[in-house]
Design an enzyme around this catalytic site. Structure first.
Site, PDB file in Angstrom:
ATOM      1  CE1 TYR A 147      -3.504  -2.515   0.019  1.00 34.83           C
ATOM      2  CE2 TYR A 147      -3.747  -2.271   2.371  1.00 34.83           C
ATOM      3  CZ  TYR A 147      -4.142  -2.838   1.186  1.00 34.83           C
ATOM      4  OH  TYR A 147      -5.175  -3.736   1.181  1.00 34.83           O
ATOM      5  CE  LYS A 178      -6.230  -6.810   0.516  1.00 38.69           C
ATOM      6  NZ  LYS A 178      -6.657  -7.029   1.898  1.00 38.69           N
TER       7      LYS A 178
HETATM    8  P1  FBP Z   1     -11.447  -4.018   1.526  1.00 34.62           P
HETATM    9  O1  FBP Z   1     -11.760  -4.970   0.385  1.00 34.62           O
HETATM   10  O2  FBP Z   1     -12.596  -3.835   2.451  1.00 34.62           O
HETATM   11  O3  FBP Z   1     -10.863  -2.722   1.014  1.00 34.62           O
HETATM   12  O4  FBP Z   1     -10.354  -4.749   2.383  1.00 34.62           O
HETATM   13  C1  FBP Z   1      -9.054  -4.869   1.950  1.00 34.62           C
HETATM   14  C2  FBP Z   1      -8.106  -4.231   2.937  1.00 34.62           C
HETATM   15  O5  FBP Z   1      -6.765  -4.437   2.551  1.00 34.62           O
HETATM   16  C3  FBP Z   1      -8.282  -4.734   4.341  1.00 34.62           C
HETATM   17  O6  FBP Z   1      -7.646  -5.952   4.509  1.00 34.62           O
HETATM   18  C4  FBP Z   1      -7.761  -3.579   5.131  1.00 34.62           C
HETATM   19  O7  FBP Z   1      -8.281  -3.504   6.396  1.00 34.62           O
HETATM   20  C5  FBP Z   1      -8.207  -2.422   4.315  1.00 34.62           C
HETATM   21  O8  FBP Z   1      -8.319  -2.862   2.984  1.00 34.62           O
HETATM   22  C6  FBP Z   1      -7.241  -1.290   4.375  1.00 34.62           C
HETATM   23  O9  FBP Z   1      -7.730  -0.276   3.605  1.00 34.62           O
HETATM   24  P2  FBP Z   1      -7.201   1.162   3.807  1.00 34.62           P
HETATM   25  O10 FBP Z   1      -5.733   1.118   3.526  1.00 34.62           O
HETATM   26  O11 FBP Z   1      -7.966   1.943   2.805  1.00 34.62           O
HETATM   27  O12 FBP Z   1      -7.505   1.537   5.221  1.00 34.62           O
END
Ligand code: FBP
Length: 255
Positions: A147, A178
């Protein structure tokens, strides 16, 4: 008995694709954000099983609680955490569970988040190195959440930053990456092209129309994604809708 990482990964991604239900949100965002939604581990496990997900990503406490309910459904234990109670500048996730602990409850793989570009990136890279050593020792596949974060970004959904983060994940040893959807097929095709391990897409905040969720799944699969690791867009719906949506997603991912 010797078990390779690949063998375990194939139990989750038999055809190289996967639909995983993600459920770490009560840690990341807190329960009050999901007011009115049953976020009990048992309900989420039921949705994953009846929706025929290929796996479920949860923290260790949930994993222990659902273990007996999910039968053969592979559990992927998330090892890192942060809460939203901390400052927004504090972009780091710490190790809260060991690979051994995950393995001991029967997990088939582990998951961890790395915030590439965060002011605390160096610490996160070190944390990943520690996880990787243990994951290699116990032959546990790593589902790495790549991320992008940081002050340089206008948005965490910036296409170039997602492409960069996914690539780094593959380079440093994520077995599966992911990451967020960039929002359009053209830019996402570049994310997939440059990331030489399978890419799963996070669902993001709930989209009201199911057909719009399915369109995203169609789009990402058409440019080479390996599937989804989706949370809110599934379990924030009523049980039957959630289960049917998961099955529809499956149909697209595994066709
Ligand atoms: P979602 O499909 O609900 O977006 O979940 C994926 C995820 O990676 C979760 O595992 C995590 O809690 C969330 O997204 C984190 O999203 P963000 O970085 O936007 O807080």
């Amino acid at each position: 008995m010797f078990e390779s990482k690949d063998k375990k990964l194939r139990e989750i991604m038999k055809d190289g694709k996967a639909v995983i239900l993600a459920f770490d949100h009560a840690v990341e965002h807190g329960p009050s954000v999901y007011e009115g939604i049953d976020i009990s581990p048992e309900r989420i496990a039921k949705i994953a099983v009846e929706g025929k997900a290929d796996g479920i990503i949860v923290h260790i406490g949930v994993a222990k609680r659902i273990k007996r309910l999910v039968g053969n459904l592979p559990i992927i234990v998330k090892l890192t955490a942060r809460t939203s109670l901390t400052s927004d500048d504090n972009q780091i996730q710490q190790i809260v569970t060991s690979v051994k602990e995950a393995k001991d409850i029967g997990a088939k793989a582990i998951a961890c988040t790395t915030y590439f570009g965060s002011d605390r990136e160096a610490e996160m890279l070190k944390i990943f190195e520690e996880i990787k050593q243990e994951a290699n020792k116990y032959k546990m596949p790593i589902f790495g959440f790549a991320y992008p974060r940081g002050k340089k970004l206008k948005s965490k959904y910036d296409a170039d930053a997602i492409r960069y983060a996914a690539r780094v994940g593959a380079e440093i040893g994520f077995d599966v990456v992911k990451t967020y959807y960039t929002g359009d097929k053209e830019s996402f095709s570049k994310v997939v092209k440059d990331c030489f391990v399978p890419v799963l897409v996070a669902g993001g905040p709930k989209i009201s129309e199911e057909k719009d969720v399915l369109k995203i799944v169609e789009d990402i699969m058409s440019v080479g994604a390996a599937g989804v690791a989706i949370g809110r867009n599934v379990w924030m719906r009523k049980d039957e809708e959630a289960i049917n949506l998961l099955k529809e997603i499956r149909r697209i991912v595994h066709k």
